[in-house]
Write an enzyme that holds these catalytic residues in place. Sequence first.
Site, PDB file in Angstrom:
ATOM      1  N   ASN A  96     -10.236  -0.486  -0.674  1.00  0.00           N
ATOM      2  CA  ASN A  96      -8.786  -0.244  -0.526  1.00  0.00           C
ATOM      3  C   ASN A  96      -7.990  -0.991  -1.848  1.00  0.00           C
ATOM      4  O   ASN A  96      -8.027  -2.096  -1.894  1.00  0.00           O
ATOM      5  CB  ASN A  96      -8.167  -1.079   0.740  1.00  0.00           C
ATOM      6  CG  ASN A  96      -6.701  -1.096   1.169  1.00  0.00           C
ATOM      7  OD1 ASN A  96      -5.875  -0.422   0.216  1.00  0.00           O
ATOM      8  ND2 ASN A  96      -6.308  -1.133   2.144  1.00  0.00           N
ATOM      9  N   CYS A  99       0.923  -1.058  -0.066  1.00  0.00           N
ATOM     10  CA  CYS A  99      -0.046   0.215  -0.084  1.00  0.00           C
ATOM     11  C   CYS A  99       0.967   1.203  -0.030  1.00  0.00           C
ATOM     12  O   CYS A  99       0.326   2.338  -0.347  1.00  0.00           O
ATOM     13  CB  CYS A  99      -1.010   0.105   1.265  1.00  0.00           C
ATOM     14  SG  CYS A  99      -2.136  -1.456   1.222  1.00  0.00           S
ATOM     15  N   HIS A 128      -3.632   7.353   1.706  1.00  0.00           N
ATOM     16  CA  HIS A 128      -3.851   6.075   1.178  1.00  0.00           C
ATOM     17  C   HIS A 128      -5.441   5.755   1.736  1.00  0.00           C
ATOM     18  O   HIS A 128      -5.672   5.916   2.881  1.00  0.00           O
ATOM     19  CB  HIS A 128      -2.975   5.169   1.745  1.00  0.00           C
ATOM     20  CG  HIS A 128      -3.322   3.698   1.655  1.00  0.00           C
ATOM     21  ND1 HIS A 128      -3.741   3.336   0.563  1.00  0.00           N
ATOM     22  CD2 HIS A 128      -3.314   2.840   2.403  1.00  0.00           C
ATOM     23  CE1 HIS A 128      -3.887   1.830   0.585  1.00  0.00           C
ATOM     24  NE2 HIS A 128      -3.818   1.495   1.846  1.00  0.00           N
TER      25      HIS A 128
END
Length: 325
Positions: free
Chosen positions: A282, A115, A252
Site C-alpha cells: 500500500n 490514501c 487504491h
Amino acid sequence: MQDIKSVIIGTGSYLPGTPVSNDKLAETVDTSHEWIVERTGIHQRYFAKKGQGTSDLATKAAQEALENANLQPNDIDLIIVATASPDNTFPACATRVQHKLGNTKGLAFDVAAVCAGYLLGLNVADSFLRLGKAKRALVIGAETISNLLDMEDRTTCVLFGDGAGAVVLEATEAKDNPQNRGLIGVDLESDGRYFDILHADGGPSSTGSVGKLRMTGQEVFKHAVTKLAKSAKTTLKKYKVSPDELDWLIPHQANARIIEGMRRKLDMDESKVIVTVAQHANTSAASIPLALHEAVKSGKVKEGDLILHEAIGGGLVWGSALLRF
Ligand code: ACO
C-alpha cells in the site's frame, strides 16, 4: 467550462531502491510470508533509501510522465502533490518538486487526504483546468510512508511501502477531443468521526513530532468495502454508466481482499481489475497513479478506455472517479 475536459496525456511512476520481500521483513518483524499474503495479497514493498525524500520520488515519476506526454517542465502551470509524508512540515512538497523539475511558472501545492489524496488532486486540478486557471497540470501521488511506520507494530508495518505515480492533465476543448476523453466526475466525502481508526499519532500542533501510523485494521476494512461501493455506485449512477460498460477498475491498492470485495459488489470480471498491490504494497496516495501507469505501460489500458478509480484513507476520506483515458 462545459466544453473543456481534463485529459490525461502522460503517466509515470517510480519505486525506490530494491524490493523488500515478506521473508526479508520476517527476519526483523514477527510475521510470515503466508500470513501477509493470505490477509493482504502483498508479496513485497519498496522503502526509500536514506536521504531520499518524497519530493525525489515525486520528481522521478513526474519526469517520466512529462517525457511520455512529450512536454518540458515549463509547459506545466500547475503542480499538485498528494502526500501524507512530505519532506518538510512546510513548505509544500510540491514546491520542492517544482524546483527539482526546473519549473519556474505557475502554482505548486500539496493536498492531504492520505490514501484518497490522488483523487482529491485530480478533482482540484480538473477545477483549475476547466475554469481556465491552468492549461496543463501535473498530479502526483508520492509517499515515503516508511518514515511513519512503527517497525515494532506488525499489524501495520507489513502493509505499506514507498513510491510515486504521476499524470499530466491537459485542458482540451471539445473540438480537439473527438473521443470525448477526460475526467468525467469525482465523488469525494469525509467523516472526521473516524479519525482514530487510521491516523499518525503526531504533528506540529499536537506532539511536535511526526508521529507513527496507527490503525485499527478490522474497522478500516469494514468501512472500506461499504463506503467505496456506495461511492462507486453513486458515481456510476450520476453519469449513467453501468459497471459492465467499464473497461477497467483501477482501485487504491491497499489490500487484495478490499479490492476483491469491491469487484464483487460491482459484479465486474476479474480480468477488468488492475491489481498491483502484490508488487509494492500500500503506497497510499501513490497507489492509483502507480497502478494506472503499470497498466498503460503493459498495454492493457488504451486511449478511450473507460476507467473507474476508488480510494479510502485516513480521515476518513473516500471516493471514486470516472474518466475516459
Ligand atoms: N503477522 C502475523 N500475525 C499477525 C500480523 C502479522 N503482520 N498482524 C497481526 N497478526 C495477528 C494478530 O496478532 C492476531 O493474532 P491473535 O489471533 O493471536 O490475536 C491475528 O493475526 C489476527 O489479527 P487481526 O487483526 O484480526 O487480522 P485480520 O484478519 O483483521 O487482518 C488486516 C489484519 C490485514 C490489517 C485487516 O484487518 C485488513 O486488511 N484491514 C484493512 C486495513 C488496510 O488495508 N488498511 C490500509 C490502510 S487504509 C487504506 O489504504 C484503505
